[in-house]
Design a protein around this motif. Structure first.
Motif, PDB file in Angstrom:
ATOM      1  N   TYR A 297      -3.558   0.775  13.964  1.00  0.00           N
ATOM      2  CA  TYR A 297      -2.660  -0.281  13.503  1.00  0.00           C
ATOM      3  C   TYR A 297      -1.581   0.255  12.557  1.00  0.00           C
ATOM      4  N   PHE A 298      -1.488   1.579  12.449  1.00  0.00           N
ATOM      5  CA  PHE A 298      -0.597   2.169  11.456  1.00  0.00           C
ATOM      6  C   PHE A 298       0.868   1.974  11.848  1.00  0.00           C
ATOM      7  N   LYS A 299       1.593   1.178  11.044  1.00  0.00           N
ATOM      8  CA  LYS A 299       3.041   1.013  11.179  1.00  0.00           C
ATOM      9  C   LYS A 299       3.592   0.586   9.827  1.00  0.00           C
ATOM     10  N   TYR A 300       4.620   1.295   9.372  1.00  0.00           N
ATOM     11  CA  TYR A 300       5.234   0.919   8.089  1.00  0.00           C
ATOM     12  C   TYR A 300       5.784  -0.510   8.150  1.00  0.00           C
ATOM     13  N   ARG A 301       6.340  -0.892   9.304  1.00  0.00           N
ATOM     14  CA  ARG A 301       6.896  -2.243   9.417  1.00  0.00           C
ATOM     15  C   ARG A 301       5.793  -3.290   9.274  1.00  0.00           C
ATOM     16  N   ARG A 302       4.629  -3.018   9.844  1.00  0.00           N
ATOM     17  CA  ARG A 302       3.505  -3.954   9.701  1.00  0.00           C
ATOM     18  C   ARG A 302       3.069  -4.046   8.237  1.00  0.00           C
ATOM     19  N   PHE A 303       2.997  -2.914   7.556  1.00  0.00           N
ATOM     20  CA  PHE A 303       2.612  -2.934   6.143  1.00  0.00           C
ATOM     21  C   PHE A 303       3.618  -3.737   5.321  1.00  0.00           C
ATOM     22  N   ALA A 304       4.910  -3.562   5.642  1.00  0.00           N
ATOM     23  CA  ALA A 304       5.943  -4.301   4.911  1.00  0.00           C
ATOM     24  C   ALA A 304       5.790  -5.805   5.121  1.00  0.00           C
ATOM     25  N   LEU A 305       5.493  -6.222   6.368  1.00  0.00           N
ATOM     26  CA  LEU A 305       5.347  -7.653   6.661  1.00  0.00           C
ATOM     27  C   LEU A 305       4.113  -8.238   5.987  1.00  0.00           C
ATOM     28  N   ILE A 306       3.040  -7.470   5.916  1.00  0.00           N
ATOM     29  CA  ILE A 306       1.854  -7.942   5.184  1.00  0.00           C
ATOM     30  C   ILE A 306       2.207  -8.176   3.727  1.00  0.00           C
ATOM     31  N   ASP A 307       2.910  -7.211   3.135  1.00  0.00           N
ATOM     32  CA  ASP A 307       3.308  -7.328   1.734  1.00  0.00           C
ATOM     33  C   ASP A 307       4.250  -8.518   1.524  1.00  0.00           C
ATOM     34  N   GLU A 308       5.184  -8.710   2.446  1.00  0.00           N
ATOM     35  CA  GLU A 308       6.161  -9.798   2.304  1.00  0.00           C
ATOM     36  C   GLU A 308       5.553 -11.173   2.551  1.00  0.00           C
ATOM     37  N   ASN A 309       4.377 -11.224   3.169  1.00  0.00           N
ATOM     38  CA  ASN A 309       3.640 -12.480   3.326  1.00  0.00           C
ATOM     39  C   ASN A 309       2.576 -12.653   2.237  1.00  0.00           C
ATOM     40  N   ASP A 310       2.727 -11.881   1.141  1.00  0.00           N
ATOM     41  CA  ASP A 310       1.821 -11.958  -0.007  1.00  0.00           C
ATOM     42  C   ASP A 310       0.382 -11.610   0.359  1.00  0.00           C
ATOM     43  N   GLY A 311       0.235 -10.712   1.338  1.00  0.00           N
ATOM     44  CA  GLY A 311      -1.076 -10.189   1.669  1.00  0.00           C
ATOM     45  C   GLY A 311      -1.233  -8.777   1.135  1.00  0.00           C
ATOM     46  N   PHE A 312      -2.414  -8.209   1.318  1.00  0.00           N
ATOM     47  CA  PHE A 312      -2.710  -6.856   0.857  1.00  0.00           C
ATOM     48  C   PHE A 312      -3.300  -6.060   2.011  1.00  0.00           C
ATOM     49  N   PHE A 313      -3.175  -4.740   1.937  1.00  0.00           N
ATOM     50  CA  PHE A 313      -3.712  -3.916   3.010  1.00  0.00           C
ATOM     51  C   PHE A 313      -4.185  -2.581   2.453  1.00  0.00           C
ATOM     52  N   VAL A 314      -5.133  -1.988   3.173  1.00  0.00           N
ATOM     53  CA  VAL A 314      -5.540  -0.600   2.952  1.00  0.00           C
ATOM     54  C   VAL A 314      -5.677   0.023   4.332  1.00  0.00           C
ATOM     55  N   SER A 315      -5.055   1.181   4.525  1.00  0.00           N
ATOM     56  CA  SER A 315      -5.139   1.899   5.793  1.00  0.00           C
ATOM     57  C   SER A 315      -5.262   3.381   5.502  1.00  0.00           C
ATOM     58  N   ARG A 316      -5.868   4.111   6.412  1.00  0.00           N
ATOM     59  CA  ARG A 316      -5.796   5.572   6.329  1.00  0.00           C
ATOM     60  C   ARG A 316      -4.360   5.991   6.618  1.00  0.00           C
ATOM     61  N   LEU A 317      -3.929   7.089   6.032  1.00  0.00           N
ATOM     62  CA  LEU A 317      -2.589   7.617   6.257  1.00  0.00           C
ATOM     63  C   LEU A 317      -2.627   8.573   7.443  1.00  0.00           C
ATOM     64  N   LYS A 318      -1.753   8.351   8.408  1.00  0.00           N
ATOM     65  CA  LYS A 318      -1.694   9.231   9.574  1.00  0.00           C
ATOM     66  C   LYS A 318      -1.302  10.646   9.168  1.00  0.00           C
ATOM     67  N   GLN A 319      -1.798  11.633   9.905  1.00  0.00           N
ATOM     68  CA  GLN A 319      -1.484  13.020   9.588  1.00  0.00           C
ATOM     69  C   GLN A 319      -0.009  13.335   9.790  1.00  0.00           C
ATOM     70  N   ASN A 320       0.616  12.640  10.738  1.00  0.00           N
ATOM     71  CA  ASN A 320       2.040  12.904  10.969  1.00  0.00           C
ATOM     72  C   ASN A 320       2.940  11.986  10.150  1.00  0.00           C
ATOM     73  N   ALA A 321       2.353  11.164   9.289  1.00  0.00           N
ATOM     74  CA  ALA A 321       3.139  10.326   8.374  1.00  0.00           C
ATOM     75  C   ALA A 321       3.378  11.129   7.094  1.00  0.00           C
ATOM     76  N   ASN A 322       4.639  11.310   6.733  1.00  0.00           N
ATOM     77  CA  ASN A 322       4.965  12.214   5.634  1.00  0.00           C
ATOM     78  C   ASN A 322       6.016  11.589   4.711  1.00  0.00           C
TER      79      ASN A 322
END
Length: 424
Positions: free
Chosen positions: A183-208
């Protein structure tokens, strides 16, 4: 037995089956028996065949059903009916919480995950696999760890990405979402944050992402991290924790034919794994003043609840061993497996209530116990509901006799094949 009939009352089972056209009004098929035969027949490994389900039905119902009459009932409408029962059960049955974590801070802790089920290769047109000449289905679950229940299920072919089934929106408000790398996507994380939600995800190895600030000060000659990319420096660090703010660039959703670039700041935390001499890296929007790095690792372990469910479905109920070419039968067996799991959990809840407080029931040990007693439970349930199956001898004759008049049995085939040779 009252606990089970409250979960799925016979009157409801019959009325909803009529609504969907699963049975006709004269009710030659006893739908409550069919449902319970599928539930407990699936739980009992030796009966997990279509013939085994029919035997379970005939051992419980007032009137037996022929093989042809049974098989013609295995339709898409029956699959839809069983899915409705699963959704009803999801609202009623709690899934035990396997992780002790402080989650009172959130309205709910939600866990999204999926698993692949391998199917017969002839189903590849309906359930497309990721490789040629393979068929596979993907089971998606959205699990509420706070309420201890599964909130949503979806079944797709194997090629459907888990990520596409996760929809953002106002429902995220106040909720913590635990996501794996699918489910790793920066856009998804941004939308969770903008809907006043919280998230925890592992960081992808190719995410830098670029580090914009350190959230913890270190004494001595610590390596400065600001302005560097996280993956470029992580191998050079030996501190117990990493706790930094990062900036990630991503594309927004399409609007009027274009997708604009945007940036968002998140928090990246690393918890050192001494055995492997590396870090478990997490990305989140949880604030440091409330959640230390070790807290995030503890929260993320809640994901094991769903992993345990998938493991139980596959090891105890052999969920990914479907040897059928009929897509409707695949769905029927899948929902029968989920109903078996829900009924098992309902009985576990009852057993826990009746047992001494100090007794512990490990989920997989309970699953094995439930399976070994499934046929006995079905027998007692049939008696409780007032069904009177035919005498045992009559059922033995019915089940053991030759069904297809045109299909020779082995002895007949051998006799025919050897007769000319013997005469010669």
């Amino acid at each position: 037995m009252r606990r089970l009939t409250t979960l799925f009352p016979s009157e409801f089972l019959e009325e909803h089956a009529e609504e969907l056209g699963v049975v006709e009004r004269n009710r030659t098929l006893q739908i409550p028996v069919l449902v319970w035969a599928l539930v407990f027949g699936f739980a009992a490994g030796e009966s997990r065949t279509l013939a085994g389900f029919r035997r379970s039905y005939n051992a419980t119902a007032d009137e037996p059903i022929s093989p042809g009459g049974f098989y013609q009932r295995l339709t898409p409408s029956l699959a839809t009916y069983l899915r409705d029962l699963v959704e009803r059960g999801l609202d009623e049955v709690a899934v035990p919480n396997a992780v002790d974590a402080d989650i009172d801070r959130f309205r709910d802790v939600m866990i999204a995950d999926g698993t692949v089920l391998r199917l017969h290769e002839f189903l590849s047109e309906v359930y497309e696999g990721r490789h040629e000449e393979q068929a596979g289905a993907r089971l998606h679950l959205l699990h509420n760890a706070t309420e201890q229940m599964i909130e949503r299920i979806d079944v797709t072919d194997e090629t459907a990405h888990d990520s596409t089934l996760f929809k953002t929106g106002s429902w995220l408000h106040g909720r913590l979402i635990l996501l794996d790398l699918a489910y790793f996507k920066y856009r998804r994380f941004a939308l969770i944050d903008e809907n006043d939600g919280f998230f925890v995800s592992r960081l992808k190895q190719n995410a830098n992402p670029v580090i914009t600030a350190e959230l913890r000060e270190w004494r001595g000659r610590a390596i400065p991290l600001e302005g560097k990319q996280i993956q470029d420096v992580v191998d050079d660090l030996s501190r117990q924790y990493i706790d930094v703010e990062v900036e990630a660039e991503f594309k927004r959703g399409q609007y009027e034919g274009t997708r604009s670039l945007d940036t968002k700041r998140f928090r990246v935390v690393g918890v050192r794994n001494e055995d492997a001499d590396d870090y478990h890296l997490y990305i989140t929007n949880l604030p440091r003043d409330e959640f230390l790095p070790s807290d995030l690792a503890t929260l993320y372990r809640c994901r094991w609840e769903v992993e345990t469910l998938f493991r139980e479905l596959k090891t105890q109920y052999e969920l990914d061993e479907f040897d059928t070419r009929n897509p409707a039968v695949v769905e029927i067996l899948l929902y029968a497996a989920l109903l078996s799991l829900l009924v098992s959990r309902e009985l576990l809840d009852l057993v826990t209530e009746q047992a001494d407080d100090e007794i512990v029931f490990p989920p997989e040990r309970w699953a094995a116990t439930f399976r070994s007693h499934a046929q006995l439970i079905l027998h007692e349930l049939g008696e409780y509901l007032g069904y009177s199956p035919p005498p045992l001898l009559e059922r033995l004759i019915d089940d053991a006799q030759k069904i297809h008049q045109q299909r020779p049995i082995l002895q007949e085939t051998l006799a025919t094949a050897t007769q000319p040779r013997c005469e010669g």
